[in-house]
Design a protein around this motif. Sequence first.
Motif, PDB file in Angstrom:
ATOM      1  N   ILE A 112       1.031  -1.266  -0.033  1.00  0.00           N
ATOM      2  CA  ILE A 112       0.061  -0.115  -0.031  1.00  0.00           C
ATOM      3  C   ILE A 112       0.857   1.326  -0.043  1.00  0.00           C
ATOM      4  CG2 ILE A 112      -2.069  -0.924   1.082  1.00  0.00           C
ATOM      5  CD1 ILE A 112      -0.961   0.749   3.823  1.00  0.00           C
ATOM      6  N   GLY A 113       2.015   1.327   0.026  1.00  0.00           N
ATOM      7  CA  GLY A 113       3.274   2.304   0.044  1.00  0.00           C
ATOM      8  C   GLY A 113       3.698   2.775   1.174  1.00  0.00           C
ATOM      9  N   LEU A 114       3.841   1.852   2.516  1.00  0.00           N
ATOM     10  CA  LEU A 114       4.385   2.234   3.721  1.00  0.00           C
ATOM     11  C   LEU A 114       5.872   1.921   3.051  1.00  0.00           C
ATOM     12  CD1 LEU A 114       2.055   0.661   6.560  1.00  0.00           C
ATOM     13  CD2 LEU A 114       2.321   3.215   5.368  1.00  0.00           C
ATOM     14  N   ASP A 115       6.716   2.839   3.408  1.00  0.00           N
ATOM     15  CA  ASP A 115       8.083   2.818   3.130  1.00  0.00           C
ATOM     16  C   ASP A 115       9.039   2.739   4.244  1.00  0.00           C
ATOM     17  OD1 ASP A 115      10.658   3.518   2.223  1.00  0.00           O
ATOM     18  OD2 ASP A 115      10.299   5.442   1.465  1.00  0.00           O
ATOM     19  N   PRO A 116       9.620   1.388   4.309  1.00  0.00           N
ATOM     20  CA  PRO A 116      10.684   1.216   5.441  1.00  0.00           C
ATOM     21  C   PRO A 116      11.610   2.208   5.618  1.00  0.00           C
ATOM     22  CG  PRO A 116      10.742  -0.460   3.544  1.00  0.00           C
ATOM     23  CD  PRO A 116       9.944   0.362   3.188  1.00  0.00           C
ATOM     24  N   SER A 117      12.031   2.859   4.773  1.00  0.00           N
ATOM     25  CA  SER A 117      13.213   4.033   5.076  1.00  0.00           C
ATOM     26  C   SER A 117      12.478   4.957   5.721  1.00  0.00           C
ATOM     27  CB  SER A 117      13.819   4.359   3.802  1.00  0.00           C
ATOM     28  OG  SER A 117      12.867   4.916   2.918  1.00  0.00           O
ATOM     29  N   GLN A 118      11.250   5.418   5.892  1.00  0.00           N
ATOM     30  CA  GLN A 118      10.508   6.305   6.415  1.00  0.00           C
ATOM     31  C   GLN A 118       9.890   5.925   7.629  1.00  0.00           C
ATOM     32  OE1 GLN A 118       7.756   8.243   3.728  1.00  0.00           O
ATOM     33  NE2 GLN A 118       8.280  10.090   4.372  1.00  0.00           N
ATOM     34  N   SER A 119       9.248   4.712   7.745  1.00  0.00           N
ATOM     35  CA  SER A 119       8.469   4.237   8.808  1.00  0.00           C
ATOM     36  C   SER A 119       9.183   2.986   9.260  1.00  0.00           C
ATOM     37  CB  SER A 119       6.929   3.986   8.436  1.00  0.00           C
ATOM     38  OG  SER A 119       6.421   4.958   7.931  1.00  0.00           O
ATOM     39  N   THR A 120       8.925   2.738  10.463  1.00  0.00           N
ATOM     40  CA  THR A 120       9.280   1.470  10.919  1.00  0.00           C
ATOM     41  C   THR A 120       8.315   0.412  10.761  1.00  0.00           C
ATOM     42  OG1 THR A 120      10.648   2.612  12.655  1.00  0.00           O
ATOM     43  CG2 THR A 120      10.417   0.294  13.106  1.00  0.00           C
ATOM     44  N   LEU A 121       8.571  -0.653   9.989  1.00  0.00           N
ATOM     45  CA  LEU A 121       7.655  -1.800   9.964  1.00  0.00           C
ATOM     46  C   LEU A 121       8.214  -3.007  10.480  1.00  0.00           C
ATOM     47  CD1 LEU A 121       7.017  -1.096   6.026  1.00  0.00           C
ATOM     48  CD2 LEU A 121       5.956  -0.160   8.171  1.00  0.00           C
ATOM     49  N   PHE A 122       7.345  -3.549  11.479  1.00  0.00           N
ATOM     50  CA  PHE A 122       7.690  -4.784  11.976  1.00  0.00           C
ATOM     51  C   PHE A 122       6.697  -5.690  12.284  1.00  0.00           C
ATOM     52  CE2 PHE A 122       6.747  -4.005  16.508  1.00  0.00           C
ATOM     53  CZ  PHE A 122       6.215  -2.687  16.186  1.00  0.00           C
ATOM     54  N   ILE A 123       7.155  -6.772  12.867  1.00  0.00           N
ATOM     55  CA  ILE A 123       6.013  -7.980  13.314  1.00  0.00           C
ATOM     56  C   ILE A 123       6.341  -7.878  14.781  1.00  0.00           C
ATOM     57  CG2 ILE A 123       5.688 -10.445  13.262  1.00  0.00           C
ATOM     58  CD1 ILE A 123       6.786 -10.267  10.290  1.00  0.00           C
ATOM     59  N   GLN A 124       5.125  -7.811  15.491  1.00  0.00           N
ATOM     60  CA  GLN A 124       5.132  -7.714  16.729  1.00  0.00           C
ATOM     61  C   GLN A 124       5.846  -8.902  17.490  1.00  0.00           C
ATOM     62  OE1 GLN A 124       1.086  -8.505  18.426  1.00  0.00           O
ATOM     63  NE2 GLN A 124       1.096  -7.024  19.843  1.00  0.00           N
ATOM     64  N   SER A 125       5.624  -9.916  17.431  1.00  0.00           N
ATOM     65  CA  SER A 125       6.240 -10.984  18.015  1.00  0.00           C
ATOM     66  C   SER A 125       7.759 -11.182  17.918  1.00  0.00           C
ATOM     67  CB  SER A 125       5.670 -12.371  17.668  1.00  0.00           C
ATOM     68  OG  SER A 125       6.076 -12.609  16.379  1.00  0.00           O
ATOM     69  N   HIS A 126       8.263 -10.480  16.894  1.00  0.00           N
ATOM     70  CA  HIS A 126       9.712 -10.188  16.769  1.00  0.00           C
ATOM     71  C   HIS A 126      10.535  -9.296  17.717  1.00  0.00           C
ATOM     72  CE1 HIS A 126       9.929 -11.443  12.234  1.00  0.00           C
ATOM     73  NE2 HIS A 126       9.214 -12.349  13.352  1.00  0.00           N
ATOM     74  N   VAL A 127       9.484  -8.745  18.606  1.00  0.00           N
ATOM     75  CA  VAL A 127      10.018  -7.652  19.654  1.00  0.00           C
ATOM     76  C   VAL A 127       9.686  -8.152  21.088  1.00  0.00           C
ATOM     77  CG1 VAL A 127      10.255  -5.165  20.470  1.00  0.00           C
ATOM     78  CG2 VAL A 127      10.139  -5.698  17.822  1.00  0.00           C
ATOM     79  N   ALA A 128      10.376  -8.918  21.542  1.00  0.00           N
ATOM     80  CA  ALA A 128       9.921  -9.633  23.009  1.00  0.00           C
ATOM     81  C   ALA A 128       9.624  -8.700  24.061  1.00  0.00           C
ATOM     82  CB  ALA A 128      11.039 -10.512  23.301  1.00  0.00           C
ATOM     83  N   ALA A 129      10.051  -7.483  23.923  1.00  0.00           N
ATOM     84  CA  ALA A 129       9.604  -6.246  24.857  1.00  0.00           C
ATOM     85  C   ALA A 129       7.849  -6.141  25.008  1.00  0.00           C
ATOM     86  CB  ALA A 129      10.134  -4.981  24.716  1.00  0.00           C
ATOM     87  N   HIS A 130       7.071  -6.645  24.012  1.00  0.00           N
ATOM     88  CA  HIS A 130       5.732  -6.600  23.901  1.00  0.00           C
ATOM     89  C   HIS A 130       5.084  -7.351  25.118  1.00  0.00           C
ATOM     90  CE1 HIS A 130       4.800  -3.775  20.405  1.00  0.00           C
ATOM     91  NE2 HIS A 130       6.044  -4.272  20.075  1.00  0.00           N
ATOM     92  N   ALA A 131       5.476  -8.735  24.800  1.00  0.00           N
ATOM     93  CA  ALA A 131       5.078  -9.712  26.105  1.00  0.00           C
ATOM     94  C   ALA A 131       5.483  -9.250  27.352  1.00  0.00           C
ATOM     95  CB  ALA A 131       5.557 -10.853  25.557  1.00  0.00           C
ATOM     96  N   GLN A 132       6.838  -8.938  27.306  1.00  0.00           N
ATOM     97  CA  GLN A 132       7.315  -8.442  28.703  1.00  0.00           C
ATOM     98  C   GLN A 132       6.570  -7.103  29.398  1.00  0.00           C
ATOM     99  OE1 GLN A 132      11.428  -7.569  27.973  1.00  0.00           O
ATOM    100  NE2 GLN A 132      12.066  -7.729  30.021  1.00  0.00           N
TER     101      GLN A 132
END
Length: 335
Positions: free
Chosen positions: A76-96
């Motif tokens: 849809i045009g989100l640009d990884p050089s402009q916005s941070t795009l990630f998958i929630q489970s890849h950042v363990a701090a969410h569960a923590q």
Amino acid sequence: MNETTNTPKKRVLSGIQPSGVLTLGNYLGALKNWKAMQSEFDCLFMVADLHTITIRQEPAKFRQQIYNTAAMLLSIGLDPSQSTLFIQSHVAAHAQLCWILSCYTQFGELSRMTQFKEKSQKHADNVNAGLFSYPVLMAADILLYASDLVPVGHDQKQHLEISRNIATRFNNCYGDVLTIPEPYIPKIGARVMSLQNPTKKMSKSDENVNAWVGIVDSPDDILRKFKRAVTDSEGCIRMQPGRDAINNLISIYSTVTGKSPEQVEQQFEGKGYGEFKVAIAEAVIEEFRPIRENFEYYIKDKKELERIFKAGAESAAHIANRQVGKVMKKIGFVL
Ligand code: AMP
Ligand code: TRP
């Protein structure tokens, strides 16, 4: 920095669950706004996969849906050089942080959540603790990044409100630690209703496939679904209270083309529903054509998708881990 005002850009976080096909409703209600926000704000957008397992998922299908949703964010045009795009489970701090915040959340307030009540009725055989504490995970998502603004649809407003309450309660104990997030009501945006029953929200879980339009539906399918959309017997294209079907169609056409509802009414003055439906279908097909092409490109290369989203997760984790550290230190943990 914001180049016009020379002030730091406001931080925005939002997420979308990889729970199936993405629809015109997701696009007009959420994704299109994300794209519009990415130059003005410091944005983080995530595939909220941890949220999705509150409902039982079939592993292979779930994994594919995570890839599809990630590919769609790029398409849809989100640009990884402009916005941070990630998958929630890849950042363990969410569960923590979710665990920590759950100790600052009351049973009573979670019991009042409309989505919990609805989903526990719909999935009565699996009313798990995750479904109950879903809003705490969402609060963690938001508070980890000190988000100022959170674009959410109407159905998520209550969850944003509880995030604010949890953050305020935490700050009352430990000082000004967490940023209290504000809901962001987008400039463009619409609540898209079902094409078959316009009193219901358009949803991919609708058993009638003609009720919803998928972003990657073929042009033929999109045309067919709009041609079959229910209307009324009034015969004129005008927004009026109570005319749910026509109001929805005007709203879709207006949001996609950027024309005001009045301009749409003028354009179709004296014209029939048939002609109007074809025009909407054509506008939607044109809006989705490049997205669909991009999607076909991105979904082919999973390694590249993984590379982009792992890089995003690394930047996100950098912010998130520091925030968890700050929170834990305030509580008294030995770090
Ligand atoms: P869901 O697919 O229900 O998890 O929703 C993901 C995002 O899309 C949320 O921000 C919703 O508010 C938004 N959304 C879903 N369906 C619609 C709809 N029919 N109209 C507008 N926004 C929607
Ligand atoms: N709960 C949201 C939904 O179902 C998705 C979501 C998860 C989210 N975490 C979030 C949205 C944080 C905004 C901010 O649509």
